[in-house]
Design a protein around this motif. Structure first.
Motif, PDB file in Angstrom:
ATOM      1  N   SER A 140      -4.302  29.758 -25.577  1.00 38.05           N
ATOM      2  CA  SER A 140      -2.985  29.371 -26.086  1.00 38.05           C
ATOM      3  C   SER A 140      -2.264  28.501 -25.081  1.00 38.05           C
ATOM      4  N   ALA A 141      -1.240  27.778 -25.614  1.00 41.51           N
ATOM      5  CA  ALA A 141      -0.379  26.956 -24.757  1.00 41.51           C
ATOM      6  C   ALA A 141       1.001  26.892 -25.391  1.00 41.51           C
ATOM      7  N   GLU A 142       2.012  26.602 -24.585  1.00 35.61           N
ATOM      8  CA  GLU A 142       3.382  26.488 -25.061  1.00 35.61           C
ATOM      9  C   GLU A 142       3.943  25.118 -24.719  1.00 35.61           C
ATOM     10  N   ALA A 143       4.827  24.629 -25.615  1.00 32.67           N
ATOM     11  CA  ALA A 143       5.516  23.354 -25.378  1.00 32.67           C
ATOM     12  C   ALA A 143       7.001  23.584 -25.618  1.00 32.67           C
ATOM     13  N   ARG A 144       7.831  23.048 -24.762  1.00 33.64           N
ATOM     14  CA  ARG A 144       9.287  23.197 -24.874  1.00 33.64           C
ATOM     15  C   ARG A 144       9.851  21.994 -25.630  1.00 33.64           C
ATOM     16  N   GLY A 145      10.539  22.270 -26.771  1.00 33.52           N
ATOM     17  CA  GLY A 145      11.091  21.198 -27.574  1.00 33.52           C
ATOM     18  C   GLY A 145      12.377  20.634 -26.998  1.00 33.52           C
ATOM     19  N   LEU A 146      12.858  19.557 -27.621  1.00 37.10           N
ATOM     20  CA  LEU A 146      14.101  18.928 -27.162  1.00 37.10           C
ATOM     21  C   LEU A 146      15.287  19.876 -27.278  1.00 37.10           C
ATOM     22  N   SER A 147      15.232  20.794 -28.242  1.00 37.77           N
ATOM     23  CA  SER A 147      16.329  21.752 -28.427  1.00 37.77           C
ATOM     24  C   SER A 147      16.249  22.919 -27.464  1.00 37.77           C
ATOM     25  N   GLY A 148      15.153  22.998 -26.662  1.00 36.90           N
ATOM     26  CA  GLY A 148      14.957  24.125 -25.758  1.00 36.90           C
ATOM     27  C   GLY A 148      14.099  25.218 -26.353  1.00 36.90           C
ATOM     28  N   THR A 149      13.703  25.073 -27.612  1.00 33.70           N
ATOM     29  CA  THR A 149      12.862  26.072 -28.263  1.00 33.70           C
ATOM     30  C   THR A 149      11.425  25.970 -27.760  1.00 33.70           C
TER      31      THR A 149
ATOM     32  N   ALA B  48       2.279  19.322 -31.144  1.00 28.98           N
ATOM     33  CA  ALA B  48       2.281  18.957 -32.569  1.00 28.98           C
ATOM     34  C   ALA B  48       3.183  19.889 -33.374  1.00 28.98           C
ATOM     35  N   GLU B  49       3.202  21.170 -32.985  1.00 31.18           N
ATOM     36  CA  GLU B  49       4.092  22.115 -33.672  1.00 31.18           C
ATOM     37  C   GLU B  49       5.551  21.741 -33.436  1.00 31.18           C
ATOM     38  N   ALA B  50       5.877  21.347 -32.191  1.00 29.04           N
ATOM     39  CA  ALA B  50       7.239  20.896 -31.900  1.00 29.04           C
ATOM     40  C   ALA B  50       7.565  19.632 -32.698  1.00 29.04           C
ATOM     41  N   GLU B  51       6.582  18.726 -32.806  1.00 32.76           N
ATOM     42  CA  GLU B  51       6.805  17.521 -33.604  1.00 32.76           C
ATOM     43  C   GLU B  51       7.001  17.872 -35.076  1.00 32.76           C
ATOM     44  N   ARG B  52       6.234  18.869 -35.547  1.00 33.94           N
ATOM     45  CA  ARG B  52       6.380  19.270 -36.959  1.00 33.94           C
ATOM     46  C   ARG B  52       7.791  19.773 -37.244  1.00 33.94           C
ATOM     47  N   TYR B  53       8.398  20.388 -36.251  1.00 31.58           N
ATOM     48  CA  TYR B  53       9.771  20.852 -36.404  1.00 31.58           C
ATOM     49  C   TYR B  53      10.783  19.825 -35.885  1.00 31.58           C
ATOM     50  N   LEU B  54      10.314  18.583 -35.695  1.00 35.46           N
ATOM     51  CA  LEU B  54      11.192  17.484 -35.289  1.00 35.46           C
ATOM     52  C   LEU B  54      11.924  17.810 -33.998  1.00 35.46           C
ATOM     53  N   ASP B  55      11.186  18.429 -33.067  1.00 36.84           N
ATOM     54  CA  ASP B  55      11.765  18.828 -31.787  1.00 36.84           C
ATOM     55  C   ASP B  55      11.006  18.186 -30.628  1.00 36.84           C
ATOM     56  N   GLU B  56      10.200  17.183 -30.949  1.00 35.38           N
ATOM     57  CA  GLU B  56       9.439  16.460 -29.940  1.00 35.38           C
ATOM     58  C   GLU B  56       9.311  15.013 -30.402  1.00 35.38           C
ATOM     59  N   VAL B  57       9.526  14.098 -29.501  1.00 34.36           N
ATOM     60  CA  VAL B  57       9.444  12.677 -29.848  1.00 34.36           C
ATOM     61  C   VAL B  57       7.977  12.301 -30.022  1.00 34.36           C
ATOM     62  N   PRO B  58       7.601  11.781 -31.177  1.00 36.03           N
ATOM     63  CA  PRO B  58       6.196  11.395 -31.374  1.00 36.03           C
ATOM     64  C   PRO B  58       5.813  10.227 -30.479  1.00 36.03           C
ATOM     65  N   ALA B  59       4.515  10.096 -30.268  1.00 39.23           N
ATOM     66  CA  ALA B  59       4.030   9.066 -29.344  1.00 39.23           C
ATOM     67  C   ALA B  59       4.336   7.654 -29.830  1.00 39.23           C
ATOM     68  N   ASP B  60       4.436   7.464 -31.145  1.00 31.02           N
ATOM     69  CA  ASP B  60       4.652   6.112 -31.671  1.00 31.02           C
ATOM     70  C   ASP B  60       6.125   5.724 -31.746  1.00 31.02           C
ATOM     71  N   LEU B  61       7.030   6.562 -31.203  1.00 25.19           N
ATOM     72  CA  LEU B  61       8.462   6.267 -31.263  1.00 25.19           C
ATOM     73  C   LEU B  61       9.019   6.157 -29.853  1.00 25.19           C
ATOM     74  N   GLU B  62       9.689   5.058 -29.578  1.00 24.38           N
ATOM     75  CA  GLU B  62      10.314   4.855 -28.276  1.00 24.38           C
ATOM     76  C   GLU B  62      11.827   4.971 -28.424  1.00 24.38           C
ATOM     77  N   LEU B  63      12.406   5.873 -27.659  1.00 28.45           N
ATOM     78  CA  LEU B  63      13.851   6.070 -27.681  1.00 28.45           C
ATOM     79  C   LEU B  63      14.466   5.451 -26.438  1.00 28.45           C
ATOM     80  N   PRO B  64      15.747   5.122 -26.503  1.00 27.15           N
ATOM     81  CA  PRO B  64      16.403   4.537 -25.319  1.00 27.15           C
ATOM     82  C   PRO B  64      16.324   5.469 -24.114  1.00 27.15           C
ATOM     83  N   GLU B  65      16.238   4.895 -22.968  1.00 32.04           N
ATOM     84  CA  GLU B  65      16.160   5.676 -21.736  1.00 32.04           C
ATOM     85  C   GLU B  65      17.509   6.321 -21.424  1.00 32.04           C
TER      86      GLU B  65
END
Length: 696
Positions: A116-125, A233-250
């Motif tokens: 198993s592994a864990e990833a921390r989303g943008l919301s802290g989840t 990918a789970e964080a991305e599924r919940y829209l809590d991780e920026v996908p690789a194909d999207l660039e956001l402002p720094e």
């Protein structure tokens, strides 16, 4: 991962530990080949000390007891030299027996490997994911006993696997150089394996895969990387991780990055769906009326589907930069160009921004993702944005404001028309009232008085003889025809200067008219008497307040002469009253308030009413009792409180100064009467029969 592996045989059963000393050692290691040997595998030439076997644990030479015998008292086994330390030998012998079984069988069922592994989303989840390699059955091509701690199995495909031989699972799966090795730990809870036959071992070890666990696997690095990718990918599924194909402002904070991500995702959904459901609208307008009511109107629009085109993200529209800018067309063909879509999460669209949107004149829709109450997947977000209505509201809809203005104008015009109609109706009512007034004033008061008495008589008879009241659908009593006639006559007499015609004390049930009519008609009117004689006898015995009317009763008897015959009690009664008045007592003194209207209604009594005998001295005015209500007798007494008004009759002390009138009398005379006539011309005309008493 590469390298050899370990298989662990563990004895953790408490009873097994206690029985170690009693267990025989049925397995040993061949001194020449190093292979495991079972005691019954030895031939007769390898009995006793010639067995050529040693302990797999301590390495001491062993003695084969009862080897190759078909009959024995003591079970065949290997024996250590006398005095040798052998506390761990039985356990290690059991492990060796198991490994020997694996070598002879040539197959091993390896368990599945999970990581198993864990990833921390943008919301802290925190998002957790598991990956695994399925279990597999492998063929063992070589078996190498390295030392007392582990053995190395070589598989047909060239992979090596360490089998840990220590008594507990855990620790490191690395070799002596610190390199991670594929290692399994075999969990056996029965030390009696050391004394089992190969057949018993085969049966017992058929369940081994349920007791084997991994300490290290060839694919651990790949599995760990796959688990980390799955967590992201789970964080991305919940829209809590920026996908690789999207660039956001720094430089954006995590919370801002997530909100921006949601805006991009909504835009992507709208671009792909090319449609969305929007909520309905309703506007209600109320215009108050001068009458106290109001006019109400409404316009509504049902929820509908809008087709989208030209979808852009954060496109400037005048002073506004909406989250999504697009063109919309309703199914009915209504154009919404442009349509602004604002996506809110934690931010709030304040009144100032709504004001700027309305000033711009564009249709604007809010999608409040903060109403989702927590995490939302990409599929759930699409359903929410495209189909659902709960998180949407219109910030501005131009057609709504136009419909509001149309409703307001229409209702105001309708209200103006109603006001104009009311004014016209009031004018018509005033005209009819004036015509009616002129008609009434042209009718002699005496004629109206006769009509009044007839209506009062009919009304009192209804009450007396129990005529049933009619009821309206609301449950309230309807006016009978007699009631309507009484009410009409009261109004006509008031126009002629007789406002007291509606006084309850005069016209009410058991009022003064009821008594005088009973005497006049020589029958009960408002009373269940057969004659005036019965009524007078009852009046004589009534309560004290009735005494002030006794003189009026005597005037009526003299005027209408009912059949009282020679009644001694009546003579005594009149003599008693006369003596009391002559002595100056006020016991039977009467109030002359109604003398003027009684003179009109009962002209035969005028002579008696004009006399001062028994009258109270004049007051500064009389209190007008409650006006007559044209309803049943319970309703008559509903308004008994009425303000004092100046008398419409020429009474002393009202308008006169007492220059010519006798202050001890009731009526005005001379200059006092002239002053009253000038101050009350209508009342004077009514009182004197349309002709002025004083001629200049």
């Amino acid at each position: 991962m590469s390298g050899p592996g370990n298989l662990v045989v563990r004895s953790v059963d408490a009873e097994g530990r206690a029985a170690l000393a009693e267990l025989v050692l049925a397995w040993a290691r061949d001194s020449e080949t190093g292979e495991p040997r079972y005691i019954l595998e030895l031939g007769p030439d390898r009995r006793g000390a010639k067995c050529g076997c040693e302990c797999a644990s301590c390495g001491l030479a062993l003695t084969a007891v009862n080897a190759a015998k078909s009959e024995f008292k003591t079970r065949p086994h290997f024996r250590h030299p006398d005095g040798a330390e052998k506390s761990a030998c039985t356990v290690l012998a059991a492990r060796a027996a198991v490994l020997s079984h694996f070598r002879e069988e040539g197959w091993l069922e390896l368990p599945r490997r999970r990581m198993s592994a864990e990833a921390r989303g943008l919301s802290g989840t925190q998002y957790q994911a598991w990956v695994e390699r399925p279990s597999e059955k492998v063929h063992i091509s070589n078996f190498d006993f390295r030392d007392r701690a582990f053995a190395v199995l070589t598989l047909d495909d060239g992979r090596t696997l360490r089998v840990q031989l220590t008594g507990t699972a855990g620790g490191s799966s690395a070799d002596e150089h610190g390199v991670p090795q594929p290692t399994i730990f075999l969990d056996l809870q029965d030390v009696s394996l050391a004394s089992m036959t190969p057949a018993d071992l085969r049966r017992r070890l058929s369940l081994l895969p349920n007791s084997i666990c991994w300490l290290g696997h060839w694919d651990d690095a790949d599995l760990q990387a796959a688990a980390e990718r799955a967590a992201r990918a789970e964080a991305e599924r919940y829209l809590d991780e920026v996908p690789a194909d999207l660039e956001l402002p720094e430089g954006l904070a995590p919370a801002c990055r997530r909100e921006t991500l949601l805006h991009y995702e909504v835009k992507r959904i709208l671009e792909q769906a090319r449609e969305l459901m929007v909520p309905g609208l309703k506007v209600e307008v109320e215009v108050p009326l001068h009458s106290g009511g109001s006019l109400n109107g409404s316009w509504s629009l049902d929820a509908e589907r809008i087709l989208l085109s030209n979808v852009r993200l954060e496109h400037r529209f005048g002073p506004l930069v909406p989250d999504v800018f697009c063109d919309g067309t309703t199914v009915a063909g209504v154009q919404l160009r442009p349509l602004l879509v604002e996506v809110t999460v934690t931010n709030v669209i304040d009144a100032d921004r709504i004001g700027r949107i309305r000033t711009a004149g564009a249709a604007a829709l809010e999608i409040n993702l903060g109403l989702t109450g927590g995490r939302v997947t990409r599929d759930e977000l699409r359903q929410l944005v495209v189909e659902e209505l709960a998180a949407k509201r219109w910030l501005h809809y131009p057609e709504l404001e136009r419909q509001r203005a149309v409703l307001q104008t229409r209702l105001e015009l309708q209200a103006a028309e109603e006001i104009a109609a009311k004014i016209a109706a009031d004018k018509e009512a005033a005209r009819l009232a004036q015509e009616r007034r002129l008609e009434v004033l042209a009718t002699p008061a005496t004629e109206i008085g006769r009509r009044f008495l007839a209506a009062v008589t009919a009304r009192l008879d209804e009450e007396t003889w129990g005529r049933r009241q009619l009821e309206a659908p609301s449950g309230r009593p309807l006016m009978s025809r007699a009631q309507e006639l009484v009410a009409e006559a009261v109004g006509d007499l008031s126009m002629h200067g007789y406002p007291e015609a509606g006084d309850v004390g005069l016209v009410g049930f058991h009022g003064l008219l009821s008594r005088l009519l009973t005497i006049q008609l020589d029958r009960g009117v408002g009373f269940r008497f057969e004659s005036a004689l019965e009524a007078l006898n009852a009046f004589r015995q009534s309560h004290i307040a009735e005494r002030t009317n006794f003189i009026l009763f005597f005037i009526a008897v003299r005027a209408y002469r009912p059949d009282i015959r020679a009644q001694e009690w009546f003579t005594d009664w009149t003599n008693e009253v006369k003596a009391s008045v002559q002595s100056g007592e006020r016991t039977y003194a009467r109030n002359a308030t109604y003398d003027r209207i009684l003179t009109l209604l009962f002209p035969e009594m005028a002579g008696g009413l004009s006399k001062d005998f028994g009258k109270l001295k004049p007051s500064t005015g009389y209190e007008v009792q409650p006006r007559y209500k044209a309803s049943h007798r319970e309703n008559v007494a509903e308004s008994e409180a009425s303000p004092k008004v100046a008398s419409p009759t020429p009474q002393l002390g009202v308008q006169g100064s007492g220059l010519d009138a006798d202050k001890r009398g009731w009526w005005l005379r001379g200059r006092d009467l002239d002053a009253w006539c000038k101050a009350n011309p209508e009342s004077a005309a009514a009182f004197f029969g349309q002709q002025s008493r004083r001629k200049s």
